[in-house]
Design an enzyme around this catalytic site. Structure first.
Site, mmCIF file in Angstrom:
data_model
loop_
_atom_site.group_PDB
_atom_site.id
_atom_site.type_symbol
_atom_site.label_atom_id
_atom_site.label_comp_id
_atom_site.label_asym_id
_atom_site.label_seq_id
_atom_site.Cartn_x
_atom_site.Cartn_y
_atom_site.Cartn_z
ATOM 1 N N LYS A 1 -7.470 14.272 4.374
ATOM 2 C CA LYS A 1 -6.677 13.045 4.328
ATOM 3 C C LYS A 1 -5.654 13.163 5.451
ATOM 4 O O LYS A 1 -5.608 14.202 6.110
ATOM 5 C CB LYS A 1 -5.958 12.906 2.984
ATOM 6 C CG LYS A 1 -5.252 14.212 2.530
ATOM 7 C CD LYS A 1 -4.538 14.044 1.205
ATOM 8 C CE LYS A 1 -5.444 14.170 0.004
ATOM 9 N NZ LYS A 1 -5.596 12.943 -0.769
ATOM 10 N N LYS B 1 -14.361 9.023 -3.478
ATOM 11 C CA LYS B 1 -15.569 9.468 -2.754
ATOM 12 C C LYS B 1 -15.991 10.863 -3.210
ATOM 13 O O LYS B 1 -17.184 11.162 -3.351
ATOM 14 C CB LYS B 1 -15.307 9.444 -1.246
ATOM 15 C CG LYS B 1 -15.023 8.036 -0.728
ATOM 16 C CD LYS B 1 -14.302 7.989 0.622
ATOM 17 C CE LYS B 1 -13.701 6.593 0.837
ATOM 18 N NZ LYS B 1 -12.768 6.537 1.984
ATOM 19 N N HIS C 1 0.792 -1.229 0.000
ATOM 20 C CA HIS C 1 0.000 0.000 0.000
ATOM 21 C C HIS C 1 0.822 1.277 0.000
ATOM 22 O O HIS C 1 0.248 2.360 0.158
ATOM 23 C CB HIS C 1 -0.921 0.054 1.209
ATOM 24 C CG HIS C 1 -2.011 -0.963 1.204
ATOM 25 N ND1 HIS C 1 -3.259 -0.709 0.677
ATOM 26 C CD2 HIS C 1 -2.022 -2.239 1.627
ATOM 27 C CE1 HIS C 1 -4.008 -1.804 0.816
ATOM 28 N NE2 HIS C 1 -3.283 -2.739 1.386
ATOM 29 N N LYS D 1 1.788 14.353 0.661
ATOM 30 C CA LYS D 1 0.448 14.715 0.172
ATOM 31 C C LYS D 1 0.345 16.207 -0.140
ATOM 32 O O LYS D 1 -0.616 16.673 -0.731
ATOM 33 C CB LYS D 1 -0.614 14.308 1.197
ATOM 34 C CG LYS D 1 -0.673 12.788 1.424
ATOM 35 C CD LYS D 1 -1.717 12.421 2.474
ATOM 36 C CE LYS D 1 -1.699 10.963 2.877
ATOM 37 N NZ LYS D 1 -2.387 10.075 1.914
ATOM 38 N N THR E 1 -8.207 6.924 -1.889
ATOM 39 C CA THR E 1 -9.580 6.440 -2.006
ATOM 40 C C THR E 1 -10.550 7.590 -1.743
ATOM 41 O O THR E 1 -11.690 7.553 -2.201
ATOM 42 C CB THR E 1 -9.854 5.285 -1.010
ATOM 43 O OG1 THR E 1 -9.288 5.626 0.258
ATOM 44 C CG2 THR E 1 -9.246 3.986 -1.502
HETATM 45 C C1 26W Z 1 3.698 0.830 10.419
HETATM 46 C C2 26W Z 1 3.516 2.183 9.884
HETATM 47 C C3 26W Z 1 2.613 2.198 8.729
HETATM 48 C C4 26W Z 1 1.261 2.391 8.934
HETATM 49 C C5 26W Z 1 0.415 2.407 7.860
HETATM 50 C C6 26W Z 1 3.110 2.009 7.463
HETATM 51 C C7 26W Z 1 2.262 2.024 6.400
HETATM 52 C C8 26W Z 1 0.916 2.223 6.595
HETATM 53 C C9 26W Z 1 -0.043 2.218 5.440
HETATM 54 C C10 26W Z 1 0.437 1.265 4.371
HETATM 55 C C11 26W Z 1 -0.283 3.557 4.914
HETATM 56 C C12 26W Z 1 -1.548 3.634 4.106
HETATM 57 O O1 26W Z 1 -2.620 3.765 4.646
HETATM 58 N N1 26W Z 1 -1.425 3.596 2.772
HETATM 59 C C13 26W Z 1 -2.532 3.994 1.927
HETATM 60 O O2 26W Z 1 -3.271 2.864 1.497
HETATM 61 C C14 26W Z 1 -4.422 3.262 0.779
HETATM 62 C C15 26W Z 1 -5.253 2.029 0.486
HETATM 63 O O3 26W Z 1 -4.604 1.235 -0.458
HETATM 64 C C16 26W Z 1 -4.037 4.020 -0.473
HETATM 65 O O4 26W Z 1 -5.198 4.464 -1.118
HETATM 66 C C17 26W Z 1 -3.156 5.218 -0.121
HETATM 67 O O5 26W Z 1 -2.671 5.824 -1.298
HETATM 68 C C18 26W Z 1 -1.989 4.766 0.741
HETATM 69 O O6 26W Z 1 -1.252 5.886 1.208
#
Ligand code: 26W
Length: 796
Positions: free
Chosen positions: A540, A652, A352, A546, A648
């Site tokens: 967001k 919306k 992601h 961003k 996402t």
């Molecule tokens: C452990 C720290 C951490 C926490 C959360 C690392 C990474 C994350 C996520 C992967 C971050 C996240 O929410 N990514 C988002 O995922 C969405 C769903 O696929 C995408 O639409 C977003 O672009 C992306 O930033």
């Protein structure tokens, strides 16, 4: 299943009785609880039928493992999906109670940070609607994502104590509790030519499941979200009797800490021991649950991969892989190769994010100490992997080093995921290409067929039929109500895009929603909004990539322009922000402060404030997004190309008729494909141009020196806005600018000017808006789930 109104009414009254109140005197809170208890019971019943059907047909089960499920509220969406909204509204009216008032009594289940967690929640809806046999697995955090309070422009975090109102949706399943083992050491021995290992002196944490049901829309399907709560096992009487009082107590204290709180970091890892414990806790409990159920149904794990697809939502639940190996090897007596085959045919992984600081890497010593047996298994997976690689690419040790799972005293979760799963996917077309070309290029060259794309989708009914009643009625009037079940039918709206009667109603629907947001802001934050200005929205997580500060730089430029030219024609704009920053992310908190200071300084200038204003919405959440999306006219999707995996929110907004002002990044690319240049405002470098620009060397200070508009805006940050200076942001932009804000500024400003120009031609604007709504069907979670089902999980 059909429930009569009289039955529902008597059940509500009965549950009010359980809550010890009379219908005549019960508060809205009590009504919320009583109605939710009734709905929860219906769901439980529906789920029971659905499970029985799944068991009798022996269908494959999808288990979606995720450290986050950002569920938001449940009552409204469940009533909608069960098609009970109108019945319940009428029943409540008989008691003189307003359904929308009781919705407000429900806290958000905020068990997630942002995009990744909300996506997981949307997919439970899609899975249930499409009627797939599905479980989500996560942790029952006692405290979800913090509540944001802005004090003098500075974000402070308050605990999110959601359980008092939220637990009506949780169904404890104590008989399915399992033990999870931490620490200790491994004894190894040989017996009769066989090698055995045994885990000694571990401490035990009890995992107790609480189920939340998510009904599909107009389908018999129900998804189960199984949330694990950590408890200390029955009091350790033995150590207590031995006189080890602290030991006996100590274990219970650390056990309960595991499900205490969600880590509030988004896209940034900190390598904390408690987080590793949380991850293993989720994985071990979920794998135990899945294998126990499978054993109950089939009595063997031989056909496990045929009957189970397990999905790993980003690398956070990677430990499910070695945990399934452990069960197969240590508890079921499989040989390595047999076990490995089952594992590889079972797991798939979604990436992601491409942000380097989000890549999960654990210190090897900590890992070994907390999870000694899992460490051994990971080390063996790595040993075999490196051996395999040496046979193919022995000449390229650098490549093997990059791909290794253990290296440099670290455990690399992403490499383990890619190696151990049958499929790896990105979340938008562009992102999936970047994964192949860059992030996992070594793996892609070795196993190209493993990589695929599934563009994200949203539970669109939540943001359309449940949140935007005016637009929903207009759609029903024009294209019928098929779109509620089948999002692709939204395309029928395109032929009404130029119809002036339809346009007028579309504009009215937008105005109604803008007024609703303005009413909320007046009540909640004592801020009044000009509903005749353009509502330009960026909501967001707060993150430099961003580029909320690119937006801010343009607002400062507008502000300076209006100070110089107070009487110049200017299309009124309200810039709306909502974002939480990770508590330790200093620069993000500075950007919040900058936006709040801008808001106040501009608001004080009465000559300017009816044309230009900035509104910072406190404590952005799923529920607030349901109010904001329908009210938005411009959707700001302005990340540096190549950094936002998908987004996402962009979907919306589009669904609610906002025009995307964005870079060609993430799923914006697909939005652009669908609506074309005429109906989206694109600006900035492409991902390819970003790479080239970095190659030739990017120097923001040169732009600062040569561009007087930019210089003036940055200098204002240095001289002060609302009495505060912003050296850190200004210097970062001038001397480093990691996300190339200055490089895209001119192009962004032109795009903003184009927005103002287009808005003057309301006919054209409304047509664009309608075309966006008509194009949004592709971004349904029902479609995305169908893609996963066919391409990855192989369901039928
Ligand atoms: C452990 C720290 C951490 C926490 C959360 C690392 C990474 C994350 C996520 C992967 C971050 C996240 O929410 N990514 C988002 O995922 C969405 C769903 O696929 C995408 O639409 C977003 O672009 C992306 O930033």
């Amino acid at each position: 299943m059909n429930y009569s109104k009289s039955y529902l009414k008597s059940e509500i009254v009965k549950n009010l009785g359980t809550l010890r109140v009379k219908p005549e005197t019960a508060s809205n809170e009590k009504y919320y609880k009583a109605v939710s208890m009734v709905v929860n019971k219906l769901l439980e019943n529906k789920s029971k039928h659905f499970k029985a059907h799944n068991a009798s047909t022996g269908r494959k089960q999808v288990s979606y493992l995720s450290m986050e499920f950002l569920m938001g509220r449940s009552l409204k969406t469940n009533l909608h999906n069960l098609m009970l909204t109108e019945d319940i509204r009428e029943i409540l009216k008989e008691f003189d109670v307003n359904l929308s008032d009781i919705y407000e009594c429900e806290p958000d289940a905020g068990l997630g940070n942002g995009g990744l967690g909300r996506l997981a929640a949307c997919y439970l809806d899609g899975l249930a609607t499409r009627g797939y046999n599905s479980y989500g697995y996560s942790i029952l955090y006692e405290f979800g994502i913090f509540k944001q309070k802005i004090i003098d422009g500075w974000q402070t975090e308050l605990p999110d104590n959601w359980l008092p109102g939220g637990e009506v949706w949780l169904n404890p399943q104590p008989e399915l509790a399992v033990d999870v083992h931490f620490g200790g050491h491994i004894d190894e021995f040989w017996d009769n030519g066989y090698h055995y290992s045994s885990h000694k002196n571990y401490s035990v944490v009890k995992a107790v499941p609480y189920d939340m049901y998510v009904s599909g829309y107009n389908s018999t399907g129900v998804s189960v979200l199984r949330l694990w709560k950590a408890e200390s096992p029955a009091f350790d009487m033995e150590s207590f009797n031995r006189g080890d009082y602290t030991g006996a107590l100590g274990q219970s204290i650390s056990a309960e800490a595991i499900s205490k709180i969600l880590y509030p970091n988004d896209n940034h890892t900190q390598g904390k021991m408690l987080r590793l414990r949380q991850q293993y806790f989720l994985c071990a409990a979920s794998i135990a649950d899945i294998t126990n159920r499978h054993m109950r149904d089939y009595g063997t794990l031989d056909n496990f991969a045929e009957k189970n697809a397990i999905h790993i939502n980003d690398t956070h639940p990677t430990l499910a892989i070695p945990e399934l190996m452990r069960i197969l090897l240590d508890e079921c007596g499989y040989g390595w190769d047999q076990a490995w085959k089952i594992v590889r045919e079972t797991f798939a992984y979604t990436n992601h994010t491409v942000m380097k600081e989000a890549l999960e890497i654990w210190n090897e010593d900590i890992f070994k100490e907390i999870l000694p047996r899992i460490y051994q298994i990971v080390a063996e997976i790595n040993r075999r992997f490196v051996e395999e690689m040496n046979m193919c690419f022995g000449w390229d040790q650098m490549r093997i080093e990059r791909m290794a799972i253990l290296s440099n005293h670290q455990v690399r979760m992403a490499n383990l995921c890619v190696y151990a799963t049958h499929t790896v996917n990105g979340v938008s077309r562009l992102h999936s290409e970047i994964i192949k070309d860059d992030v996992f290029n070594d793996f892609y060259k070795m196993t190209p067929d493993k990589f695929t794309n599934v563009t994200n989708g949203i539970a669109y009914r939540r943001w359309l039929s449940q949140s935007n009643p005016a637009l929903t009625s207009l759609l029903k009037e024009t294209i019928g109500d098929g779109f509620i079940e089948d999002a692709s039918e939204l395309a029928k709206f395109k032929k009404f895009a130029a119809d002036s009667a339809v346009q007028k109603k579309l504009e009215q629907a937008k105005q109604t929603a803008k007024q609703a947001l303005a009413d909320y802001m007046l009540k909640k934050q004592k801020i009044s909004m000009n509903v005749d200005s353009i509502f330009d929205v960026q909501v967001k997580r707060m993150h430099e990539y961003k580029r909320q500060h690119l937006n801010a730089l343009n607002i400062i430029t507008d502000y300076l322009y209006l100070l110089d030219n107070p009487d110049a024609p200017f299309v009124p704009k309200t810039y709306i922000f909502g974002a939480k920053a990770a508590p330790g992310y200093y620069m993000a908190k500075q950007i919040i402060k900058l936006l709040c200071c801008l808001s106040e300084e501009i608001a004080r200038n009465s000559q300017i404030s009816d044309k230009l204003s900035v509104v910072y919405i406190e404590d952005y959440s799923v529920t607030l997004s349901e109010l904001i999306m329908p009210a938005s006219e411009i959707s700001e999707q302005i990340s540096l190309a190549g950094t936002e995996a998908s987004g996402t929110g962009n979907m919306k907004f589009m669904l609610n008729g906002a025009i995307t002002l964005g870079t060609l990044d993430g799923a914006n690319v697909e939005i652009h494909d669908i609506v074309g240049d005429d109906n989206m405002i694109v600006f900035g470098m492409t991902a390819e141009e970003v790479v080239q620009r970095k190659e030739i060397g990017y120097s923001p200070i040169e732009i600062y020196n040569s561009n007087p508009t930019i210089r003036r805006a940055i200098d204002l940050m240095l001289s002060g806005i609302n009495g505060q200076t912003f050296e850190d942001i200004a210097n970062s932009l001038k001397f480093n600018d990691p996300y190339m804000v200055l490089a895209d500024f001119d192009s962004y400003r032109k795009a903003q000017n184009k927005v103002s120009e287009l808005y003057l031609d309301r006919k054209k604007w409304n047509e664009m808006s309608a075309i966006n709504i008509a194009g949004a069907g592709y971004f349904s979670a029902d479609r995305a789930i169908e893609d996963y089902a066919q391409k990855i999980w192989k369901l039928n």
